[in-house]
Design an enzyme around this catalytic site. Sequence first.
Site, mmCIF file in Angstrom:
data_model
loop_
_atom_site.group_PDB
_atom_site.id
_atom_site.type_symbol
_atom_site.label_atom_id
_atom_site.label_comp_id
_atom_site.label_asym_id
_atom_site.label_seq_id
_atom_site.Cartn_x
_atom_site.Cartn_y
_atom_site.Cartn_z
ATOM 1 N N LYS A 13 0.840 -1.220 0.000
ATOM 2 C CA LYS A 13 0.000 0.000 0.000
ATOM 3 C C LYS A 13 0.869 1.261 0.000
ATOM 4 C CE LYS A 13 -2.232 -0.914 3.868
ATOM 5 N NZ LYS A 13 -1.573 -2.170 4.271
ATOM 6 N N ARG A 88 -9.147 0.855 9.075
ATOM 7 C CA ARG A 88 -8.642 -0.487 9.357
ATOM 8 C C ARG A 88 -9.690 -1.359 10.010
ATOM 9 N NH1 ARG A 88 -2.786 0.452 8.870
ATOM 10 N NH2 ARG A 88 -1.622 -1.404 9.299
ATOM 11 N N ARG A 127 11.924 -7.214 5.138
ATOM 12 C CA ARG A 127 11.994 -5.765 4.895
ATOM 13 C C ARG A 127 13.109 -5.105 5.716
ATOM 14 N NH1 ARG A 127 6.265 -2.804 4.890
ATOM 15 N NH2 ARG A 127 6.180 -3.305 7.097
ATOM 16 N N ARG A 160 12.346 -2.615 10.835
ATOM 17 C CA ARG A 160 11.373 -1.800 11.566
ATOM 18 C C ARG A 160 11.001 -2.511 12.859
ATOM 19 N NH1 ARG A 160 6.103 0.101 8.078
ATOM 20 N NH2 ARG A 160 4.943 -1.011 9.659
ATOM 21 N N ARG A 171 0.053 -8.887 13.604
ATOM 22 C CA ARG A 171 -0.483 -7.882 12.678
ATOM 23 C C ARG A 171 -1.346 -8.545 11.609
ATOM 24 N NH1 ARG A 171 4.720 -5.282 10.653
ATOM 25 N NH2 ARG A 171 3.448 -3.964 9.322
#
Length: 267
Positions: A13, A88, A127, A160, A171
Site C-alpha cells: 500500500k 482499518r 523488509r 522496523r 499484525r
Amino acid sequence: MRIILLGAPGSGKGTQAQRLQKDLGLPQISTGDLLRKAAVSGSEFGLQAKMAMDAGELVSNSVVLEMMKERLSACDVGSGYVLDGFPRNQIQAEGLDTVLSDLGQTLDAAVFMDVSHEVLMKRLTGRRTCSKTGKLMNIHFSSQQDLDECIEAGGTLIRRDDDNEDTIRNRLEVYERETEPLITYYRKCRLLQVVDAHTRAAASQNIEVRLVALPGFGFDVDTPEDLRQVHQYPRARQTASFLDSIGFVGRYPRLDRDVGSDLVAIG
Ligand code: AMP
C-alpha cells in the site's frame, strides 16, 4: 479523487500510495506514518501509539479518528488523496463516512491489493532500510549488489520495530479479524476494486487500469481551470497509450484534442 488502498500489512500500500502521489499528484495520507511521527515526538499520545504498534495491535479508534478528522479537513487535501492504512476496521470506515459527509465529499474507490499469505510473510520478515541512504530493501528480493552497496557505504540494514516474527503474526491476525471485513463493506458500497498485487509492476499496472476507468478520472477541457487540472495528471498521455496497447475497452482518457502546444487527455 479520493481513494482508499486496502490490503494486508506488506501488500505494498505504501509503495503504491507514494507512486500515485508522484504520478497523479494525489497526496498520500498514511496513518502508520502519522503515528510513527507521533511516537518519535515522545508525546504521551505518541508513546501510547508506539506501545500498540510494537505489539502489532491497532491504535485506539477514537485517537485515530480524531487524528484523521483533522488531517482530512486540511486544505492541501481538498481536491483528493490516497488513504494508506486507514480505515482499518468497520468503526473507522463508518467514521470516515461521517467525516466525508460533513465535508460534502465522497469516495471514488476502495482498491483491495490482493497478495498471497506466503508472499506477505517474505515481504514483511525480509523488509530492511539502509541506515545510510534510507533506501527500502528486502533480504529475500533485493539484489546482492543493492544489499552490499548499503554495507559498503558504511550503513546497516535496519528492521522496523514491528517487523519481527511475533509482531508480524499478530499484525496479520489483526488484519484478518478487523480489516478484511472491509472488503465486503466496500463491495456493498459499490466502491471495491480488486487488483492482483503480487509484484510491484503488476500492482502499478492493475491499479492504473482501474483508476483510469473511474468517472472521476476523465476531464472535459473547456476552460483554463480545466486545463490547469489536466496538467496535474502528467501521466494521462502515457496511460492512454498503454491502455490502447492492451486493447482496454471502457472509459479512459483519450488524446483527441490539441490545446496550444499541449496535447491534452480528455475523459
Ligand atoms: P502501517 O505502517 O500501515 O503498517 O501501520 C503500522 C502500525 O500503525 C499498525 O500495525 C498499527 O499499530 C498502527 N496503525 C496504522 N494505521 C492504523 C489505523 N488506521 N488504526 C489503528 N492503528 C493503526
